[in-house]
Write a protein that holds these residues in place. Structure first.
Motif, PDB file in Angstrom:
ATOM      1  N   LEU A   1      64.531   2.520   1.792  1.00  0.00           N
ATOM      2  CA  LEU A   1      63.118   2.456   1.395  1.00  0.00           C
ATOM      3  C   LEU A   1      62.245   2.179   2.608  1.00  0.00           C
ATOM      4  O   LEU A   1      61.214   2.830   2.802  1.00  0.00           O
ATOM      5  CB  LEU A   1      62.907   1.378   0.332  1.00  0.00           C
ATOM      6  CG  LEU A   1      63.514   1.624  -1.043  1.00  0.00           C
ATOM      7  CD1 LEU A   1      63.297   0.409  -1.929  1.00  0.00           C
ATOM      8  CD2 LEU A   1      62.951   2.860  -1.683  1.00  0.00           C
ATOM      9  N   GLU A   2      62.653   1.223   3.417  1.00  0.00           N
ATOM     10  CA  GLU A   2      61.873   0.865   4.600  1.00  0.00           C
ATOM     11  C   GLU A   2      61.803   2.031   5.593  1.00  0.00           C
ATOM     12  O   GLU A   2      60.728   2.351   6.100  1.00  0.00           O
ATOM     13  CB  GLU A   2      62.493  -0.364   5.270  1.00  0.00           C
ATOM     14  CG  GLU A   2      61.662  -0.909   6.408  1.00  0.00           C
ATOM     15  CD  GLU A   2      62.259  -2.183   6.972  1.00  0.00           C
ATOM     16  OE1 GLU A   2      62.156  -2.368   8.199  1.00  0.00           O
ATOM     17  OE2 GLU A   2      62.813  -2.991   6.199  1.00  0.00           O
TER      18      GLU A   2
ATOM     19  N   ASP B   1      59.480   4.685   4.373  1.00  0.00           N
ATOM     20  CA  ASP B   1      58.148   4.180   4.046  1.00  0.00           C
ATOM     21  C   ASP B   1      57.866   4.302   2.544  1.00  0.00           C
ATOM     22  O   ASP B   1      56.799   4.762   2.133  1.00  0.00           O
ATOM     23  CB  ASP B   1      57.077   4.893   4.876  1.00  0.00           C
ATOM     24  CG  ASP B   1      55.769   4.123   4.909  1.00  0.00           C
ATOM     25  OD1 ASP B   1      55.810   2.884   4.805  1.00  0.00           O
ATOM     26  OD2 ASP B   1      54.703   4.766   5.004  1.00  0.00           O
TER      27      ASP B   1
ATOM     28  N   SER C   1      67.531  -0.877   0.145  1.00  0.00           N
ATOM     29  CA  SER C   1      66.237  -1.329   0.669  1.00  0.00           C
ATOM     30  C   SER C   1      65.988  -0.836   2.093  1.00  0.00           C
ATOM     31  O   SER C   1      64.850  -0.551   2.466  1.00  0.00           O
ATOM     32  CB  SER C   1      66.154  -2.858   0.642  1.00  0.00           C
ATOM     33  OG  SER C   1      66.096  -3.318  -0.675  1.00  0.00           O
TER      34      SER C   1
ATOM     35  N   GLU D   1      58.098   2.313  -1.411  1.00  0.00           N
ATOM     36  CA  GLU D   1      57.998   1.019  -2.069  1.00  0.00           C
ATOM     37  C   GLU D   1      58.906   1.010  -3.295  1.00  0.00           C
ATOM     38  O   GLU D   1      59.268   2.067  -3.816  1.00  0.00           O
ATOM     39  CB  GLU D   1      56.548   0.765  -2.519  1.00  0.00           C
ATOM     40  CG  GLU D   1      55.532   0.798  -1.401  1.00  0.00           C
ATOM     41  CD  GLU D   1      55.683  -0.364  -0.436  1.00  0.00           C
ATOM     42  OE1 GLU D   1      56.110  -1.462  -0.885  1.00  0.00           O
ATOM     43  OE2 GLU D   1      55.394  -0.184   0.757  1.00  0.00           O
ATOM     44  N   GLU D   2      59.235  -0.183  -3.770  1.00  0.00           N
ATOM     45  CA  GLU D   2      60.032  -0.274  -4.995  1.00  0.00           C
ATOM     46  C   GLU D   2      59.328   0.411  -6.159  1.00  0.00           C
ATOM     47  O   GLU D   2      59.979   0.941  -7.058  1.00  0.00           O
ATOM     48  CB  GLU D   2      60.338  -1.730  -5.342  1.00  0.00           C
ATOM     49  CG  GLU D   2      61.381  -2.341  -4.436  1.00  0.00           C
ATOM     50  CD  GLU D   2      61.807  -3.727  -4.869  1.00  0.00           C
ATOM     51  OE1 GLU D   2      61.889  -3.985  -6.089  1.00  0.00           O
ATOM     52  OE2 GLU D   2      62.056  -4.553  -3.978  1.00  0.00           O
ATOM     53  N   SER D   3      58.011   0.435  -6.123  1.00  0.00           N
ATOM     54  CA  SER D   3      57.242   1.089  -7.186  1.00  0.00           C
ATOM     55  C   SER D   3      57.441   2.610  -7.187  1.00  0.00           C
ATOM     56  O   SER D   3      57.077   3.274  -8.151  1.00  0.00           O
ATOM     57  CB  SER D   3      55.758   0.747  -7.068  1.00  0.00           C
ATOM     58  OG  SER D   3      55.243   1.192  -5.830  1.00  0.00           O
ATOM     59  N   ASP D   4      58.007   3.161  -6.121  1.00  0.00           N
ATOM     60  CA  ASP D   4      58.316   4.595  -6.061  1.00  0.00           C
ATOM     61  C   ASP D   4      59.606   4.921  -6.805  1.00  0.00           C
ATOM     62  O   ASP D   4      59.946   6.093  -6.970  1.00  0.00           O
ATOM     63  CB  ASP D   4      58.441   5.068  -4.611  1.00  0.00           C
ATOM     64  CG  ASP D   4      57.130   4.990  -3.848  1.00  0.00           C
ATOM     65  OD1 ASP D   4      56.093   5.407  -4.410  1.00  0.00           O
ATOM     66  OD2 ASP D   4      57.138   4.519  -2.700  1.00  0.00           O
TER      67      ASP D   4
END
Length: 112
Positions: free
Chosen positions: A75-76, A79, A72, A81-84
């Motif tokens: 991801l942050e 930039d 995570s 999202e989990e949807s990526d």
């Protein structure tokens, strides 16, 4: 035996090697491998992105029961999202902590 494959690199060859290692472990005919996990972080996150070159390979591994986790924090930082991420890829707070946790549970560590 249990094994975690840690993919950190943005290098496509290293990502493919990590996935191939996981596949080879699953196909081991000695039946000595019980669980295979993959943890991706840093530039290795590309391995599990929906727009990546390894979609088919990762989806096949997920279907075969490989636990795939993404950091995570990465991801942050990137930039994203989990949807990526591909469906079935779980997120964990920190990739390094997840690898350490798995090793503490007896997983062998492999890094391409």
């Amino acid at each position: 035996m249990q094994t975690v494959v840690h993919i950190l690199s943005g290098d496509e060859a290293e990502q493919q090697t990590g996935l191939a290692i996981a596949r080879n472990l699953l196909e081991d005919e000695t039946d000595r491998i019980d669980d295979v996990a993959i943890v991706v972080q840093a530039e290795g996150i590309a391995t599990v992105r929906t727009d990546g070159d390894t979609v088919d390979d990762v989806e096949a591994l997920l279907e075969d029961g490989v636990e795939v986790s993404a950091c995570s924090n990465t991801l942050e930082m990137m930039d994203l999202e989990e949807s990526d991420l591909l469906e079935g890829v779980e997120t964990v707070p920190e990739g390094a902590v997840e690898v350490t946790r798995l090793q503490d549970e007896g997983y062998a560590y492999l890094r391409p």
